[in-house]
Design an enzyme around this catalytic site. Structure first.
Site, PDB file in Angstrom:
ATOM      1  N   PHE A 125       0.849  -1.197   0.000  1.00 30.75           N
ATOM      2  CA  PHE A 125       0.000   0.000   0.000  1.00 30.75           C
ATOM      3  C   PHE A 125       0.887   1.252   0.000  1.00 30.75           C
ATOM      4  O   PHE A 125       1.832   1.337   0.782  1.00 30.75           O
ATOM      5  CB  PHE A 125      -0.910  -0.031   1.227  1.00 30.75           C
ATOM      6  CG  PHE A 125      -2.000   0.996   1.190  1.00 30.75           C
ATOM      7  CD1 PHE A 125      -3.150   0.782   0.444  1.00 30.75           C
ATOM      8  CD2 PHE A 125      -1.882   2.180   1.891  1.00 30.75           C
ATOM      9  CE1 PHE A 125      -4.160   1.728   0.403  1.00 30.75           C
ATOM     10  CE2 PHE A 125      -2.888   3.134   1.849  1.00 30.75           C
ATOM     11  CZ  PHE A 125      -4.026   2.903   1.115  1.00 30.75           C
ATOM     12  N   ASP A 196       1.489  -5.812   7.936  1.00 33.10           N
ATOM     13  CA  ASP A 196       0.317  -4.946   7.927  1.00 33.10           C
ATOM     14  C   ASP A 196      -0.910  -5.833   7.656  1.00 33.10           C
ATOM     15  O   ASP A 196      -0.980  -6.507   6.623  1.00 33.10           O
ATOM     16  CB  ASP A 196       0.483  -3.875   6.843  1.00 33.10           C
ATOM     17  CG  ASP A 196      -0.643  -2.841   6.870  1.00 33.10           C
ATOM     18  OD1 ASP A 196      -1.761  -3.200   7.283  1.00 33.10           O
ATOM     19  OD2 ASP A 196      -0.398  -1.689   6.464  1.00 33.10           O
ATOM     20  N   TYR A 221     -11.304   0.198  10.467  1.00 34.27           N
ATOM     21  CA  TYR A 221     -12.484   0.742   9.764  1.00 34.27           C
ATOM     22  C   TYR A 221     -12.855  -0.087   8.544  1.00 34.27           C
ATOM     23  O   TYR A 221     -13.830   0.204   7.880  1.00 34.27           O
ATOM     24  CB  TYR A 221     -12.297   2.219   9.392  1.00 34.27           C
ATOM     25  CG  TYR A 221     -11.034   2.577   8.642  1.00 34.27           C
ATOM     26  CD1 TYR A 221     -10.903   2.328   7.289  1.00 34.27           C
ATOM     27  CD2 TYR A 221      -9.968   3.198   9.300  1.00 34.27           C
ATOM     28  CE1 TYR A 221      -9.743   2.672   6.612  1.00 34.27           C
ATOM     29  CE2 TYR A 221      -8.806   3.535   8.638  1.00 34.27           C
ATOM     30  CZ  TYR A 221      -8.694   3.268   7.290  1.00 34.27           C
ATOM     31  OH  TYR A 221      -7.544   3.604   6.625  1.00 34.27           O
ATOM     32  N   LYS A 222     -12.056  -1.118   8.251  1.00 36.35           N
ATOM     33  CA  LYS A 222     -12.388  -1.972   7.107  1.00 36.35           C
ATOM     34  C   LYS A 222     -13.280  -3.114   7.617  1.00 36.35           C
ATOM     35  O   LYS A 222     -14.430  -2.871   7.971  1.00 36.35           O
ATOM     36  CB  LYS A 222     -11.098  -2.443   6.433  1.00 36.35           C
ATOM     37  CG  LYS A 222     -10.390  -1.265   5.753  1.00 36.35           C
ATOM     38  CD  LYS A 222      -8.985  -1.543   5.265  1.00 36.35           C
ATOM     39  CE  LYS A 222      -8.411  -0.309   4.572  1.00 36.35           C
ATOM     40  NZ  LYS A 222      -6.957  -0.279   4.504  1.00 36.35           N
ATOM     41  N   ARG A 370     -12.989  -3.349  -7.906  1.00 30.50           N
ATOM     42  CA  ARG A 370     -12.711  -4.146  -6.710  1.00 30.50           C
ATOM     43  C   ARG A 370     -13.982  -4.314  -5.884  1.00 30.50           C
ATOM     44  O   ARG A 370     -14.733  -3.372  -5.684  1.00 30.50           O
ATOM     45  CB  ARG A 370     -11.630  -3.429  -5.886  1.00 30.50           C
ATOM     46  CG  ARG A 370     -11.162  -4.211  -4.682  1.00 30.50           C
ATOM     47  CD  ARG A 370     -10.044  -3.475  -3.959  1.00 30.50           C
ATOM     48  NE  ARG A 370     -10.560  -2.321  -3.205  1.00 30.50           N
ATOM     49  CZ  ARG A 370      -9.886  -1.697  -2.244  1.00 30.50           C
ATOM     50  NH1 ARG A 370      -8.656  -2.078  -1.933  1.00 30.50           N
ATOM     51  NH2 ARG A 370     -10.413  -0.664  -1.621  1.00 30.50           N
TER      52      ARG A 370
END
Ligand SMILES: *Cc1c(COP(=O)(O)O)cnc(C)c1O
Length: 411
Positions: A125, A196, A221-222, A370
């Site tokens: 990321f 991560d 938050y995912k 996605r």
């Protein structure tokens, strides 16, 4: 060929089917973006309301003790620790993923003063890469961020490397690394590891202690549904608790914060990875959101994730052939996270058209559409209906309008 009735039947048999009612989801919307912003669990609003009206409004400063605001980052850390195989006392919540990555990266580098290379993969990321780049620029001469192709990571682990810094599930392709194997190889060469877990926690089984990981960071938050901007988390293996020296420290990580000591003396625990005062309203929202996880069977969760992803891939490949779509990442479900991406010509406009037809996924440059599958609230029928709409969007070129082509700030 799978029919809609087959999907209704699979939903009726789904052992997790009742969890959907625990989330606020607008009628008629198919939400496949729980990997970017998880849905709102019922109970969060009441809890935040309480902490605003009663705790903040009435109890004011006494709430730090009365409502245990101060301890929450550690007590929530325990709840997350169970989801990621972290054991007890090794996880704390707070700050952002990027900030936490800085903390563990500096702590890891400090433990390998004679080495100057951070190994990562090119698909990591961007924020993770930027944090490393910013830090290395600050450290100066001789430091290097070495980015290799994901499949070359294992062969690239050599003696000169200080830290192997990877994201478990790739945010674009969904490809998982072999955490256990890479961590073991890293240790065999004297390197430390940072994982991560942003696209892993709450989606796939993670066993940090079992894999002997040194440090980890992750997102709430995912798939953990903590709400927009919810705090990140940090895991530190107990063997590093006593001597880890992160470069970003603060009074919350002091052994005695309320001694107001002018000199930083670190807490001999995971608490030292805390910095300063947290966004309490976000923290209490996360605490309430995690209620859902207390009795959840994580293997059931993963089984459903794999089934949803597998069904989606099969249906897209059979209903949407001829439009140039190509699956990103590996085909074997065991090597994937809980989202599926397809490269797609005009992918941005296609996703905008899907959103206009109430199927929410997202677009990742350069050409990926996605879809994130949250096993707690997505159903097999959702998958079926979404693919029907996707095939209509492609067949009738519903995406082909100037409006859908014009890029918004957030994709
Ligand atoms: C979502 C995500 C981030 C976001 O980091 P923030 O600091 O919370 O903005 C970082 N890394 C990965 C791998 C992610 O998936």
């Amino acid at each position: 060929m799978v029919t809609r009735d087959d999907c209704l039947e699979r939903d009726a048999q789904d052992p997790l089917r009742d969890y959907r009612q625990r989330f606020v989801l607008p009628d008629g919307l198919i939400y496949f973006d729980g990997n970017s912003l998880g849905a709102l669990p019922h109970g969060v609003e009441t809890s935040v309301g309480f902490h605003v009206q009663q705790a903040w409004g009435q109890d004011l400063i006494t709430s730090w003790n009365k409502h245990k605001w101060f301890e929450l980052p550690l007590t929530i850390g325990e709840k997350i620790g169970r989801i990621i195989g972290a054991g007890t006392g090794n996880t704390v919540v707070g700050d952002t993923i990027s900030v936490n990555l800085f903390k563990v990266l500096t702590a890891a580098l400090a433990k390998r003063p004679d080495r100057k290379i951070i190994l990562t993969d090119i698909g990591n990321f961007p924020s993770d890469l930027y944090v490393a780049q910013g830090l290395l620029k600050f450290l100066g001469e001789g430091y290097e961020l070495r980015s290799v192709a994901p499949e070359e990571v294992l062969a690239s682990v050599i003696e000169d490397i200080a830290v192997v810094m990877l994201t478990d599930v790739d945010y674009r392709t969904s490809r998982r690394h072999n955490m256990k194997e890479i961590t073991a190889a890293s240790h065999a060469h004297g390197c430390l590891t940072i994982w991560d877990l942003s696209h892993s926690a709450g989606a796939v089984p993670v066993d940090l202690l079992g894999c002997n990981v040194d440090f980890a960071v992750g997102c709430t938050y995912k798939y953990l549904n903590g709400g927009p901007g919810a705090p990140g988390f940090v895991f530190v293996h107990p063997r590093h608790h006593d001597d880890a020296a992160p470069a970003l420290v603060g009074w919350w990580g002091h052994v005695e914060p309320f001694a107001f000591d002018p000199v930083w003396r670190p807490a001999p625990s995971i608490a030292r990875f805390q910095c300063g005062t947290q966004a309490v309203l976000s923290v209490v929202a996360l605490d309430a959101a995690l209620e859902v996880w207390s009795e959840l069977d994580l293997l059931q969760l993963h089984a459903k994730s794999k089934a949803l992803c597998g069904l989606f891939i099969d249906l897209v490949e059979s209903h949407c052939a001829h439009y140039g779509l190509a699956l990103a990442g590996p085909r074997q479900m065991a090597q994937r996270g809980s989202h599926v991406s397809f490269s797609c010509p005009e992918g941005y406009a296609v996703m905008q058209a899907l959103i206009a037809h109430k199927v929410i996924g997202d677009f990742r440059a350069p050409d990926l559409i996605r879809f994130g599958f949250a096993p707690l609230y997505n159903s097999f029928t959702d998958v079926y209906d979404a693919v029907s709409i996707l095939s209509l969007v492609l067949k009738d070129r519903l995406w082909d309008t100037p409006d859908f082509r014009s890029r918004k700030a957030v994709t």
